[in-house]
Design a protein around this motif. Structure first.
Motif, PDB file in Angstrom:
ATOM      1  N   UNK A 150       0.809  -1.239   0.020  1.00 57.75           N
ATOM      2  CA  UNK A 150      -0.024   0.016   0.135  1.00 57.75           C
ATOM      3  C   UNK A 150       0.798   1.307  -0.009  1.00 57.75           C
ATOM      4  N   UNK A 151       1.864   1.145   0.664  1.00 59.27           N
ATOM      5  CA  UNK A 151       2.790   2.511   0.794  1.00 59.27           C
ATOM      6  C   UNK A 151       3.706   2.720  -0.338  1.00 59.27           C
ATOM      7  N   UNK A 152       3.484   1.474  -1.311  1.00 57.35           N
ATOM      8  CA  UNK A 152       4.460   1.810  -2.683  1.00 57.35           C
ATOM      9  C   UNK A 152       3.201   2.072  -3.830  1.00 57.35           C
ATOM     10  N   UNK A 153       2.077   2.305  -3.479  1.00 60.83           N
ATOM     11  CA  UNK A 153       0.976   2.587  -4.171  1.00 60.83           C
ATOM     12  C   UNK A 153       0.410   1.390  -4.849  1.00 60.83           C
ATOM     13  N   UNK A 154       0.711   0.050  -4.496  1.00 61.86           N
ATOM     14  CA  UNK A 154      -0.022  -1.060  -4.897  1.00 61.86           C
ATOM     15  C   UNK A 154      -0.712  -1.675  -4.036  1.00 61.86           C
ATOM     16  N   UNK A 155      -1.338  -2.790  -4.764  1.00 60.01           N
ATOM     17  CA  UNK A 155      -2.265  -3.757  -4.111  1.00 60.01           C
ATOM     18  C   UNK A 155      -2.551  -5.043  -4.626  1.00 60.01           C
ATOM     19  N   UNK A 156      -2.938  -6.129  -3.897  1.00 61.36           N
ATOM     20  CA  UNK A 156      -3.178  -7.470  -4.365  1.00 61.36           C
ATOM     21  C   UNK A 156      -4.676  -7.156  -5.012  1.00 61.36           C
ATOM     22  N   UNK A 157      -5.022  -8.300  -5.706  1.00 60.14           N
ATOM     23  CA  UNK A 157      -6.530  -8.433  -6.083  1.00 60.14           C
ATOM     24  C   UNK A 157      -7.546  -8.851  -5.094  1.00 60.14           C
ATOM     25  N   UNK A 158      -6.895  -9.753  -4.144  1.00 61.43           N
ATOM     26  CA  UNK A 158      -7.670 -10.508  -3.120  1.00 61.43           C
ATOM     27  C   UNK A 158      -7.035 -10.680  -2.120  1.00 61.43           C
ATOM     28  N   UNK A 159      -7.516 -11.023  -0.957  1.00 65.67           N
ATOM     29  CA  UNK A 159      -6.845 -11.531   0.143  1.00 65.67           C
ATOM     30  C   UNK A 159      -7.686 -12.355   0.943  1.00 65.67           C
ATOM     31  N   UNK A 160      -7.218 -13.477   1.930  1.00 59.77           N
ATOM     32  CA  UNK A 160      -8.303 -14.473   2.559  1.00 59.77           C
ATOM     33  C   UNK A 160      -8.683 -13.870   3.450  1.00 59.77           C
ATOM     34  N   UNK A 161      -9.638 -14.921   4.240  1.00 61.13           N
ATOM     35  CA  UNK A 161     -10.297 -14.181   5.573  1.00 61.13           C
ATOM     36  C   UNK A 161      -9.384 -13.972   6.633  1.00 61.13           C
ATOM     37  N   UNK A 162      -8.245 -14.235   6.760  1.00 58.91           N
ATOM     38  CA  UNK A 162      -7.263 -13.990   7.698  1.00 58.91           C
ATOM     39  C   UNK A 162      -6.057 -13.504   7.163  1.00 58.91           C
ATOM     40  N   UNK A 163      -5.317 -12.668   7.548  1.00 59.42           N
ATOM     41  CA  UNK A 163      -3.988 -12.232   7.239  1.00 59.42           C
ATOM     42  C   UNK A 163      -3.006 -12.945   7.827  1.00 59.42           C
ATOM     43  N   UNK A 164      -3.388 -13.994   8.574  1.00 54.37           N
ATOM     44  CA  UNK A 164      -2.099 -14.542   9.412  1.00 54.37           C
ATOM     45  C   UNK A 164      -1.368 -15.759   8.508  1.00 54.37           C
ATOM     46  N   UNK A 165      -1.995 -16.121   7.240  1.00 60.52           N
ATOM     47  CA  UNK A 165      -1.524 -17.112   6.627  1.00 60.52           C
ATOM     48  C   UNK A 165      -0.265 -16.719   5.615  1.00 60.52           C
ATOM     49  N   UNK A 166       0.578 -17.742   5.230  1.00 61.92           N
ATOM     50  CA  UNK A 166       1.667 -17.335   4.712  1.00 61.92           C
ATOM     51  C   UNK A 166       1.306 -17.401   3.420  1.00 61.92           C
ATOM     52  N   UNK A 167       2.027 -16.508   2.385  1.00 69.43           N
ATOM     53  CA  UNK A 167       1.882 -16.432   0.970  1.00 69.43           C
ATOM     54  C   UNK A 167       2.010 -17.617   0.180  1.00 69.43           C
ATOM     55  N   UNK A 168       3.082 -18.318   0.329  1.00 71.13           N
ATOM     56  CA  UNK A 168       3.269 -19.629  -0.243  1.00 71.13           C
ATOM     57  C   UNK A 168       2.339 -20.723   0.256  1.00 71.13           C
ATOM     58  N   UNK A 169       1.991 -20.846   1.338  1.00 73.72           N
ATOM     59  CA  UNK A 169       1.146 -21.685   1.667  1.00 73.72           C
ATOM     60  C   UNK A 169      -0.287 -21.582   1.193  1.00 73.72           C
ATOM     61  N   UNK A 170      -0.750 -20.397   1.169  1.00 74.40           N
ATOM     62  CA  UNK A 170      -1.867 -20.214   0.640  1.00 74.40           C
ATOM     63  C   UNK A 170      -1.932 -20.289  -0.765  1.00 74.40           C
ATOM     64  N   UNK A 171      -0.924 -20.135  -1.729  1.00 79.43           N
ATOM     65  CA  UNK A 171      -0.900 -20.517  -3.075  1.00 79.43           C
ATOM     66  C   UNK A 171      -0.660 -21.854  -3.286  1.00 79.43           C
ATOM     67  N   UNK A 172      -0.241 -22.549  -2.309  1.00 76.30           N
ATOM     68  CA  UNK A 172       0.138 -24.084  -2.591  1.00 76.30           C
ATOM     69  C   UNK A 172      -1.244 -25.071  -2.426  1.00 76.30           C
ATOM     70  N   UNK A 173      -2.084 -24.420  -1.652  1.00 79.55           N
ATOM     71  CA  UNK A 173      -3.220 -24.945  -1.268  1.00 79.55           C
ATOM     72  C   UNK A 173      -4.411 -24.625  -2.120  1.00 79.55           C
ATOM     73  N   UNK A 174      -4.328 -23.501  -2.791  1.00 82.10           N
ATOM     74  CA  UNK A 174      -5.405 -22.838  -3.611  1.00 82.10           C
ATOM     75  C   UNK A 174      -6.297 -21.796  -2.853  1.00 82.10           C
ATOM     76  N   UNK A 175      -5.937 -21.795  -1.477  1.00 82.07           N
ATOM     77  CA  UNK A 175      -6.517 -20.560  -0.786  1.00 82.07           C
ATOM     78  C   UNK A 175      -6.923 -19.504  -1.240  1.00 82.07           C
ATOM     79  N   UNK A 176      -8.152 -18.914  -1.115  1.00 81.08           N
ATOM     80  CA  UNK A 176      -8.730 -17.961  -2.163  1.00 81.08           C
ATOM     81  C   UNK A 176      -9.177 -16.621  -1.566  1.00 81.08           C
TER      82      UNK A 176
END
Length: 411
Positions: free
Chosen positions: A89-115
């Protein structure tokens, strides 16, 4: 003992490697005959289990690096989403989506299809544009979008190697607001189902145990400049104070509501990073069906008595992607998510009942959550699963990263 976040899974090993550099990780991997990667432990299935050793990349930190020309960002694989969103956000950028909780790791979410959710927004893995990982022989390899088999490697279930960094697509930062609507008559919601589910950037229905004559809470997350939603059209009333997704829980854990305009990363999750998400003492299950079957699938599930196991049910939608093992791969999807009490036998009975009524809709279970569908049913839901098994055999011919879960559903 090593356990997952909620304690429903006790891992079959007490050995956990925690390297601090990629070089240390390469040495660890090359020395192991069997090894599985452990993320933040928010999976409820045995997908991360190992009878030999686990490895965490949480300690392998590194910079968040932006490529402004490509519109991408490189992040450490073990970083949690909550660790990187403010820098984006500080760089003026965003991701298109986030999961229900921000506590999950980026790689773990991707590897399991979390959405995450939204009729126009695909899951988190759809943002991946590059992968850096350590193969079983200790070699560091790089994969890029457009490479052969890249779409198979993103939701990789930990079968290809240990991911160390990911490149993610970004977009300009944006503001959002969240409104919560209460006690919408279920019959009205089912009649206006597509309208309700597309009423915001991200929409979640929360259904409590007991009679299902009303939908207890409808969370609508909208772009700040979008026309405010009027849930009275569904027979709902507006919440006048913040609501937790689970009835009776402390609403201070929930992200800002009541139409307050906030940055995207403060609204898209349901829970704040500084609080324990959900209830903590729980198990979770989730099934994905074709979005066109959403109302019918929900109606079938609502006819069940799940009160012995259920804490809350969440209903959401996810746009299709082209990732081989994504639960939303190749079809716009409707997700039925169940937060259960942490009672193994009650959860088993409830899952079997849900799976039986959803069977006509060809459900795909979330890889990281509790399910009981048999091997052949799960495999039949993924046309590219044989291709993925061949990809895993090329990257890891000795199945160093294998476990019983992969033996059952993938190999």
């Amino acid at each position: 003992m090593l356990t997952n976040w909620s304690g429903n899974v006790t891992f079959s090993t007490t050995t956990l490697h925690e390297p601090r550099t990629v070089e240390e990780l390469q040495a660890v991997v090359a020395a192991q005959a069997r090894l599985r990667v452990l993320g933040t432990g928010h999976s409820f299935s045995r997908i991360a289990d190992s009878d030999a050793a686990l490895v965490s990349v949480r300690g392998i930190t590194g910079p968040v690096e932006f490529d402004d020309d490509a519109g991408t960002v490189d992040v450490p694989a073990g970083a949690r989403y909550g660790d990187i969103v403010e820098q984006l956000h500080g760089h003026g950028r965003a991701l298109h989506n986030l999961g229900s909780l921000p506590h999950i790791s980026v790689a773990g979410a991707a590897a399991t299809g979390t959405h995450g959710s939204g009729v126009g927004t695909p899951g988190l893995a759809a943002a991946v544009r590059g992968i850096e990982l350590v193969r079983a022989d200790g070699e560091l390899v790089h994969l890029r979008a457009g490479d052969d088999d890249f779409a198979g490697a993103v939701v990789g279930l930990g079968a290809l190697g240990v991911v160390t960094r990911l490149t993610l697509a970004t977009q300009p930062t944006f503001a959002m607001r969240q409104q919560v609507w209460l006690d919408a008559p279920t019959t009205t919601v089912l009649e206006q189902f597509d309208t309700v589910m597309s009423s915001g950037y991200s929409v979640s229905l929360f259904i409590d145990p007991g009679p299902h004559d009303v939908i207890g809470r409808i969370f609508v997350k909208s772009l700040a400049d979008a026309e405010p939603v009027d849930g009275a059209a569904w027979g709902a009333r507006p919440a006048t104070s913040p609501e937790h997704p689970l009835a009776g829980e402390d609403a201070r854990a929930a992200t800002p509501q009541l139409g307050e305009v906030r940055p995207w990363f403060e609204v898209l999750p349901h829970f704040r990073l500084s609080f324990t998400p959900s209830s903590g003492d729980e198990q979770q299950t989730e099934y994905f069906v074709d979005a066109r079957d959403g109302a019918a699938a929900l109606e079938a599930v609502l006819a069940l008595d799940l009160d012995d196991a259920l804490q809350v049910m969440e209903i959401r939608t996810i746009r299709r992607d082209d990732l081989w093992l994504s639960m939303a791969g190749g079809r716009d999807s409707f997700a039925l998510h169940f937060t259960w009490h942490n009672r193994d036998e009650a959860v088993r009975r409830a899952c079997l009942a849900v799976e039986e009524v959803l069977r006509p809709f060809a459900p795909r279970p979330h890889w990281g959550k509790v399910f009981f569908l048999d091997r052949d049913e799960v495999r039949s839901r993924y046309d590219r699963l044989p291709a993925f098994a061949a990809l895993a055999a090329r990257f890891d011919p000795d199945r160093t990263f294998g476990n019983d879960f992969l033996e059952r559903y993938v190999y």
